[in-house]
Motif scaffolding. Structure first.
Motif, PDB file in Angstrom:
ATOM      1  N   ALA A   1      12.298   7.464   3.651  1.00 51.69           N
ATOM      2  CA  ALA A   1      12.850   6.548   2.654  1.00 51.69           C
ATOM      3  C   ALA A   1      11.800   5.572   2.160  1.00 51.69           C
ATOM      4  N   ARG A   2      10.948   5.076   3.046  1.00 50.94           N
ATOM      5  CA  ARG A   2       9.962   4.089   2.635  1.00 50.94           C
ATOM      6  C   ARG A   2       8.873   4.714   1.761  1.00 50.94           C
ATOM      7  N   ILE A   3       8.455   5.924   2.082  1.00 55.40           N
ATOM      8  CA  ILE A   3       7.433   6.575   1.266  1.00 55.40           C
ATOM      9  C   ILE A   3       7.957   6.868  -0.133  1.00 55.40           C
ATOM     10  N   VAL A   4       9.180   7.372  -0.222  1.00 60.86           N
ATOM     11  CA  VAL A   4       9.750   7.676  -1.534  1.00 60.86           C
ATOM     12  C   VAL A   4       9.910   6.404  -2.354  1.00 60.86           C
ATOM     13  N   LEU A   5      10.282   5.308  -1.711  1.00 66.79           N
ATOM     14  CA  LEU A   5      10.449   4.035  -2.422  1.00 66.79           C
ATOM     15  C   LEU A   5       9.134   3.560  -3.024  1.00 66.79           C
ATOM     16  N   HIS A   6       8.047   3.660  -2.282  1.00 69.71           N
ATOM     17  CA  HIS A   6       6.766   3.099  -2.724  1.00 69.71           C
ATOM     18  C   HIS A   6       5.856   4.126  -3.392  1.00 69.71           C
ATOM     19  N   ARG A   7       6.230   5.380  -3.402  1.00 71.86           N
ATOM     20  CA  ARG A   7       5.340   6.407  -3.940  1.00 71.86           C
ATOM     21  C   ARG A   7       4.953   6.180  -5.404  1.00 71.86           C
ATOM     22  N   PRO A   8       5.853   5.717  -6.289  1.00 68.93           N
ATOM     23  CA  PRO A   8       5.429   5.491  -7.677  1.00 68.93           C
ATOM     24  C   PRO A   8       4.314   4.468  -7.835  1.00 68.93           C
ATOM     25  N   PHE A   9       4.082   3.623  -6.812  1.00 69.44           N
ATOM     26  CA  PHE A   9       3.063   2.575  -6.915  1.00 69.44           C
ATOM     27  C   PHE A   9       1.833   2.899  -6.070  1.00 69.44           C
ATOM     28  N   LEU A  10       1.784   4.123  -5.524  1.00 67.87           N
ATOM     29  CA  LEU A  10       0.663   4.466  -4.649  1.00 67.87           C
ATOM     30  C   LEU A  10      -0.654   4.515  -5.405  1.00 67.87           C
ATOM     31  N   LEU A  11      -0.648   5.009  -6.631  1.00 71.70           N
ATOM     32  CA  LEU A  11      -1.870   5.135  -7.426  1.00 71.70           C
ATOM     33  C   LEU A  11      -2.050   3.986  -8.415  1.00 71.70           C
ATOM     34  N   ARG A  12      -1.162   3.030  -8.391  1.00 70.48           N
ATOM     35  CA  ARG A  12      -1.232   1.947  -9.365  1.00 70.48           C
ATOM     36  C   ARG A  12      -2.161   0.849  -8.860  1.00 70.48           C
TER      37      ARG A  12
ATOM     38  N   SER B   1      -4.065  -3.057  -9.583  1.00 68.34           N
ATOM     39  CA  SER B   1      -3.830  -4.358 -10.199  1.00 68.34           C
ATOM     40  C   SER B   1      -4.998  -5.265  -9.863  1.00 68.34           C
ATOM     41  N   ILE B   2      -5.401  -6.085 -10.834  1.00 70.57           N
ATOM     42  CA  ILE B   2      -6.505  -7.020 -10.607  1.00 70.57           C
ATOM     43  C   ILE B   2      -6.151  -8.022  -9.515  1.00 70.57           C
ATOM     44  N   THR B   3      -4.877  -8.399  -9.459  1.00 70.90           N
ATOM     45  CA  THR B   3      -4.414  -9.357  -8.447  1.00 70.90           C
ATOM     46  C   THR B   3      -3.989  -8.685  -7.152  1.00 70.90           C
ATOM     47  N   ASP B   4      -4.121  -7.362  -7.068  1.00 73.11           N
ATOM     48  CA  ASP B   4      -3.768  -6.603  -5.864  1.00 73.11           C
ATOM     49  C   ASP B   4      -2.287  -6.784  -5.516  1.00 73.11           C
ATOM     50  N   ARG B   5      -1.432  -6.822  -6.537  1.00 74.48           N
ATOM     51  CA  ARG B   5      -0.009  -7.077  -6.308  1.00 74.48           C
ATOM     52  C   ARG B   5       0.728  -5.858  -5.756  1.00 74.48           C
ATOM     53  N   PHE B   6       0.103  -4.687  -5.819  1.00 71.51           N
ATOM     54  CA  PHE B   6       0.747  -3.494  -5.288  1.00 71.51           C
ATOM     55  C   PHE B   6       0.241  -3.125  -3.894  1.00 71.51           C
ATOM     56  N   ARG B   7      -0.381  -4.084  -3.256  1.00 70.80           N
ATOM     57  CA  ARG B   7      -0.930  -3.816  -1.923  1.00 70.80           C
ATOM     58  C   ARG B   7       0.169  -3.432  -0.925  1.00 70.80           C
ATOM     59  N   THR B   8       1.349  -4.029  -1.060  1.00 70.83           N
ATOM     60  CA  THR B   8       2.457  -3.708  -0.146  1.00 70.83           C
ATOM     61  C   THR B   8       2.810  -2.233  -0.211  1.00 70.83           C
ATOM     62  N   SER B   9       2.847  -1.668  -1.414  1.00 77.59           N
ATOM     63  CA  SER B   9       3.165  -0.251  -1.562  1.00 77.59           C
ATOM     64  C   SER B   9       2.069   0.628  -0.972  1.00 77.59           C
ATOM     65  N   HIS B  10       0.813   0.250  -1.195  1.00 75.39           N
ATOM     66  CA  HIS B  10      -0.292   1.029  -0.636  1.00 75.39           C
ATOM     67  C   HIS B  10      -0.214   1.062   0.884  1.00 75.39           C
ATOM     68  N   GLU B  11       0.004  -0.093   1.487  1.00 78.41           N
ATOM     69  CA  GLU B  11       0.049  -0.161   2.942  1.00 78.41           C
ATOM     70  C   GLU B  11       1.292   0.525   3.500  1.00 78.41           C
ATOM     71  N   ALA B  12       2.419   0.397   2.797  1.00 77.80           N
ATOM     72  CA  ALA B  12       3.655   1.033   3.275  1.00 77.80           C
ATOM     73  C   ALA B  12       3.519   2.552   3.280  1.00 77.80           C
ATOM     74  N   CYS B  13       3.010   3.105   2.204  1.00 82.25           N
ATOM     75  CA  CYS B  13       2.819   4.555   2.140  1.00 82.25           C
ATOM     76  C   CYS B  13       1.838   5.028   3.206  1.00 82.25           C
ATOM     77  N   MET B  14       0.756   4.288   3.372  1.00 84.70           N
ATOM     78  CA  MET B  14      -0.253   4.659   4.354  1.00 84.70           C
ATOM     79  C   MET B  14       0.317   4.625   5.767  1.00 84.70           C
ATOM     80  N   SER B  15       0.980   3.531   6.138  1.00 82.98           N
ATOM     81  CA  SER B  15       1.476   3.393   7.515  1.00 82.98           C
ATOM     82  C   SER B  15       2.570   4.404   7.828  1.00 82.98           C
ATOM     83  N   SER B  16       3.509   4.611   6.905  1.00 77.35           N
ATOM     84  CA  SER B  16       4.591   5.551   7.166  1.00 77.35           C
ATOM     85  C   SER B  16       4.083   6.992   7.192  1.00 77.35           C
TER      86      SER B  16
ATOM     87  N   ALA C   1      -1.591   0.148 -18.363  1.00 77.14           N
ATOM     88  CA  ALA C   1      -0.820  -0.860 -19.090  1.00 77.14           C
ATOM     89  C   ALA C   1       0.509  -1.079 -18.384  1.00 77.14           C
ATOM     90  N   VAL C   2       0.750  -2.312 -17.935  1.00 82.60           N
ATOM     91  CA  VAL C   2       2.011  -2.680 -17.313  1.00 82.60           C
ATOM     92  C   VAL C   2       2.490  -3.962 -17.950  1.00 82.60           C
TER      93      VAL C   2
END
Length: 661
Positions: free
Chosen positions: A459-470, A472-487, A600-601
């Motif tokens: 469930a956690r990987i599917v939730l964060h998968r759309p943001f795995l390759l995204r 950001s200059i402010t690193d705002r998607f770091r939570t998704s990167h770490e969640a996908c990696m850890s799970s 572009a976001v």
């Protein structure tokens, strides 16, 4: 000149004249012309026996089908009363469903179970239903609906000892980990099935709902009965035999509603068929079978708690557990495929199961039983915790993968719900360093722990998968990167720890949610995207070990081979990038490429509509900007067998991220 034909007399008929009564004439059977005839007496329809043709060319009966009596005169006249004959069923009467409790009550529009009528001795039979030697003949007739029963019985092994062995190995090795069937109840039906009479015995005594459950158990039993290291011929033979039983189960549960009402047997059979498809990684097909199982459960009112039906406590708890399994698998499969789920919460009034095991008690003992605290686990804990997780999974699908795209803040809120669920797990089910002291005394605990952990990671990987390759200059998607990696790492660790075991362990392992996705693919894509990161080397080593284990698995089917090929492609691309970087740049880190492509976001972290091109909208797959497509909430993984699409996607990710991070 030809003479005009004279009109035939009104009472004359040309051709053969029927010499049978009305009932024998309809069935094209020989009649002895008695009043009533012997065949009508055997069928119990003596009141319908009569001459097939009268002087007017119509039907007539020797007896009247209705007896009309008129009440004597009285000061207040009473209407005429029509009495049905004793051999005719009254309007609106439902014959009892064999063990099936229909939640809608005894409505006239409910089931008219012909097979149950046939099996009841002395039961009043409607016209047209026969019993005796003619019944056996109609069963064997290819045009008869009961020919389906003959065909299904012919698929059983000829020797009962073979069936006994396959059933016993399933109940001993797998049943306790899945809560598939209640063993005592199943064995009672099993003994009744083999103890039935043969010869002229009515085949209506064969319950197709239970027979479908038997067939899918045999399908699992054949796989469990295989040698540890089978030869290619033995493996092929076992797989073919298992598939024959599987298809027999599918056929039985589809035909059964035409003969009977619903029952828990047909629901359990549909649930096991779904698990069989998950074991063979046919996820798209499993979406159909779990929908069927949920409909059969709803037809019995399982979407409403048993207390509202005033059922016994034991039956209520059994239905709660069965419903929670259906609800969980329905939510998981739908999230994996991006398809609508079958169960709507707005029409459900259910409660999660209690931490108490009542199956081995009688009704009086079950009423006195007290639920255990969560610190004392019973097999019911799994269904309760999975039911809570499935509710979060349903919200993930509704908010993030529906018709409208969710903001990143909503994704973080749903992730917080998942984390909160994991923090409420008892110590023996903790994600990190669980307490394994009771594993030897309670053999189901390790497997229930595996099912819970893999469901959470899925469930956690599917939730964060759309943001795995995204990015950001402010690193705002770091939570998704770490969640996908850890799970993904945690799930791969479970795979490496539980692979290469016995047939029973492999089968129990395959029932987890990890068969809905492949964490190795996620890690492979992470390695391709960041080939120079500090974790890339360790990830590639684990992926190589995983691929090596799969190559040694004799039961790996074509779906597993396709996933293995994709993982090996990721390993190859990541290694090529690492090797190119080390040879071209002695420092090991190439310079940043000029003019990086900026995604572009909008202010909410959502992709702008102009950047969300679906793969189906482009005729040239090589021109797709895969990181952008990946971020589309409607995008799901290509099929593992679609290797060309995977190759284009992985190559596009590698080229776009060339140069390291």
């Amino acid at each position: 000149m030809a003479q005009p034909r004279k009109p035939a007399s009104r009472g004359s008929r040309r051709g053969r004249k029927p010499t049978s009564c009305t009932q024998c004439h309809l069935r094209k059977q020989k009649c002895d012309r008695n009043q009533p005839c012997n065949r009508c007496l055997q069928r119990g329809v003596a009141h319908l026996c009569g001459d097939s043709i009268n002087s007017n060319g119509g039907f007539k009966h020797s007896q009247s089908p209705q007896v009309v009596s008129i009440a004597p005169p009285s000061p207040s006249p009473r209407p005429r009363r029509v009495t049905q004959p004793p051999m005719s069923p009254s309007l609106g009467t439902l014959f009892a469903n064999r063990g099936a409790r229909a939640f809608y009550g005894s409505s006239y529009f409910g089931h008219q179970v012909a097979s149950r009528i046939l099996s009841e001795e002395g039961q009043d039979l409607p016209a047209g239903i026969s019993r005796g030697r003619d019944t056996l003949q109609s069963f064997r007739d290819e045009s008869s609906s009961f020919a389906q029963v003959w065909d299904l019985l012919g698929l059983l092994p000829r020797q009962k000892s073979t069936v006994d062995r396959l059933v016993n190995i399933f109940l001993a090795e797998v049943n306790w980990s899945l809560d598939a069937v209640h063993e005592a109840t199943f064995r009672s039906s099993y003994d009744e099935f083999w103890g039935r009479r043969f010869g002229f015995d009515d085949l209506a005594n064969v319950d197709l709902r239970w027979l479908g459950l038997l067939f899918i158990i045999l399908a699992f039993g054949v796989l469990l009965d295989s040698p540890p290291h089978p030869t290619l011929d033995v493996q092929r033979e076992r797989e073919e035999a298992s598939l024959r039983f599987y298809w027999a189960a599918r056929r039985a549960i589809v035909i059964a509603p035409s003969f009977y009402g619903e029952s828990t047997d047909i629901v359990r059979a549909g649930l096991l068929v779904t698990r069989y498809l998950l074991y063979t990684r046919r996820v798209s097909e499993s979406w159909l079978t779990i929908g069927f199982a949920s409909r059969m459960a709803q037809a019995q009112g399982m979407h409403v708690d048993g207390e509202r039906w005033r059922m016994t406590r034991k039956a209520t708890e059994q239905r709660r557990r069965l419903w929670s399994h259906i609800y969980t698998i329905d939510r998981m499969i739908s999230l994996a495929l991006g398809r609508p789920y079958a169960i709507n919460n707005q029409f459900c009034l259910t409660h999660e199961p209690e931490n108490v095991w009542l199956d081995d008690m009688d009704d009086e003992e079950a009423n006195r039983a007290v639920p255990q605290p969560l610190s004392l686990p019973t097999p019911s804990v799994l269904s309760s915790l999975l039911y809570r997780l499935a509710q979060v999974v349903g919200k993930i699908q509704e908010k993030c993968f529906g018709m409208e795209r969710a903001s990143y803040e909503a994704v973080l809120q749903l992730d917080a719900n998942l984390v909160r669920w994991s923090e409420q797990l008892p110590p023996y089910f903790r994600l990190d360093n669980p307490d394994t002291a009771a594993d030897d005394a309670l053999p189901f605990l390790p497997w229930h722990r595996l099912y819970l952990h893999t469901s959470f990671h899925f469930a956690r990987i599917v939730l964060h998968r759309p943001f795995l390759l995204r990015e950001s200059i402010t690193d705002r998607f770091r939570t998704s990167h770490e969640a996908c990696m850890s799970s993904a790492l945690a799930d791969l660790k479970i795979r490496l720890r539980t692979m290469n075991s016995t047939n029973a362990d492999s089968l129990r392992w395959a029932f987890g949610a990890h068969n809905l996705f492949n964490s190795a693919m996620i890690l492979g894509i992470i390695a391709v995207k960041n080939p120079h990161s500090a974790q890339a080397g360790a990830i590639l080593e684990d992926l190589e070990a995983y691929c090596e284990n799969l190559h040694q698995d004799p039961w790996l089917n074509e779906f597993g081979m396709a996933e293995l090929k994709v993982v090996e492609l990721c390993i190859s691309k990541a290694k090529d990038s690492r090797y190119t970087s080390m040879t071209a740049y002695p420092s090991g880190t190439p310079p940043e490429p000029p003019g990086p492509r900026i995604q572009a976001v909008d202010g909410s972290g959502r992709m702008r509509p102009s950047d969300l091109e679906s793969p189906a909208m482009s005729s040239d797959m090589s021109s797709i900007y895969w990181p952008t497509v990946w971020e589309d909430g409607q995008f799901t993984f290509p099929g593992a067998a679609d290797f060309s699409t995977w190759e284009q996607m992985i190559t596009g990710i590698a080229e776009d991220n060339y140069g390291g991070q």
